[in-house]
Design an enzyme around this catalytic site. Structure first.
Site, PDB file in Angstrom:
ATOM      1  N   HIS A  16      -1.411  -6.665   6.612  1.00 56.26           N
ATOM      2  CA  HIS A  16      -0.434  -7.062   7.402  1.00 56.26           C
ATOM      3  C   HIS A  16      -0.189  -8.484   7.094  1.00 56.26           C
ATOM      4  O   HIS A  16       0.883  -8.860   6.569  1.00 56.26           O
ATOM      5  CB  HIS A  16      -0.993  -7.229   8.834  1.00 56.26           C
ATOM      6  N   GLY A  68       3.858  -1.567   4.162  1.00 50.88           N
ATOM      7  CA  GLY A  68       2.923  -1.182   3.139  1.00 50.88           C
ATOM      8  C   GLY A  68       3.007   0.057   2.245  1.00 50.88           C
ATOM      9  O   GLY A  68       3.352   0.857   3.099  1.00 50.88           O
TER      10      GLY A  68
END
Length: 335
Positions: free
Chosen positions: A47, A176
């Site tokens: 993150h 991601g």
């Protein structure tokens, strides 16, 4: 969670759509770009890599923390999903990026922390048959790969991210590669719904962040793993690498997947794996545009124009791990 119950934070914490929109209007008025990272909390370095990229590329950076009930099936781990808000905020407050050739140091600008009622004013049930209200579905692209194992997952993701994009109105947003199907679906959704904030070209997909010691893809769910399960958790990525190597040597799709499954079966016989319940969910090779499964006889001379997603899911006890490798031209996937 009421405002009085929130942890202390140097970053503004916005818990309602109204409060956020007031903040966003000021950014519009000042003509400042806004980068956005959507999360369910339990933050890790994956993150934070997205936050760092956003800080580098935008005047302002917003992160949301919302555990979305609509993407959990009734039997899944909504109630036990890790919730670590104080630690998450501490990590975010430590993030900073210096802007080259200036004295500017950027830090996260705001965190959006909505309640379930704020995000689902008509209410929400994990049972899709009992749900009422408006939901978003990307037809024809959510039943393959992860969608085959989690048939309601992408409907829940598309719905909540549409809501978040409507609220946040980001200039750029960052996801991601570990969740590659999700990220590509969201890019398609932005195109199909004619969104301007963000438009499809500003949905950025960044490489998977991995443990530096054993290359395990970082995930909030890794915290569920027991020590013995964690020791063999890199098996999935190693199996995908076996398949990739077979592809590069000229193997067919069938041969590549066979190499991966042989490796997983071999790991099961190792002393370190004894007592660990290891179950392969799937390993597939799919077209990155259509998500169609490649034919068993497809090989290195595959005629498709798109990159190939080599992906898989593996159960270790009660924890389901996912991972992927993208084969081919990454330019239109990882920006």
């Amino acid at each position: 969670m009421s405002t009085s119950e929130l942890p202390q934070s140097s970053i503004p914490l916005l818990t309602t759509v109204t409060a956020y929109r007031g903040w966003r209007q000021k950014a519009f008025d000042e003509r400042k770009s806004v980068g956005f990272v959507a999360t369910m909390g339990a933050l890790h370095d994956g993150h934070l890599s997205l936050v760092q990229r956003s800080l580098a590329e935008n005047d302002l950076t917003v992160l949301s923390i919302f555990v979305n009930p609509a993407q959990f099936a009734p039997h899944e781990d909504l109630s036990t999903y890790p919730r670590t808000l104080p630690g998450d905020l501490a990590l975010l407050q430590a993030q900073r990026v210096s802007v080259p050739a200036t004295d500017i140091v950027r830090t996260p600008s705001a965190v959006f922390l909505p309640s379930v009622h704020e995000m689902y004013p008509s209410g929400i049930s994990q049972d899709t048959a009992a749900q009422k209200g408006t939901f978003v579905e990307v037809k024809g692209y959510g039943h393959q790969m992860e969608g085959a194992s989690r048939p309601t997952f992408f409907r829940g993701v598309a719905t909540v991210v549409t809501k978040l994009f409507n609220v946040i109105q980001p200039t750029n947003t960052y996801f991601g590669q570990k969740d590659i199907q999700q990220a590509l679906l969201l890019r398609r959704m932005c195109k199909d719904l004619l969104l301007s904030h963000p438009d499809p070209d500003h949905v950025h997909i960044l490489p998977t962040t991995r443990d530096l010691n054993d290359a395990l893809a970082l995930s909030s769910r890794n915290s569920y793993l027991t020590p013995s399960e964690r020791a063999i958790a890199p098996t999935l990525f190693a199996a995908l690498q076996k398949a990739e190597s077979a592809w590069i040597r000229g193997g067919t799709t069938e041969e590549c997947i066979k190499q991966a499954t042989i490796f997983i079966d071999e790991v099961k016989t190792r002393p370190a794996a004894q007592g660990v319940d290891m179950r392969l969910d799937y390993i597939q090779m799919n077209d990155s545009e259509t998500f169609d499964v490649l034919g068993a006889s497809s090989g290195k001379n595959y005629a498709g124009e798109n990159a190939i997603i080599l992906s898989g899911a593996l159960w270790l006890g009660k924890t389901r791990l996912i991972d992927n490798i993208v084969i081919g031209d990454l330019n239109h996937i990882v920006q």
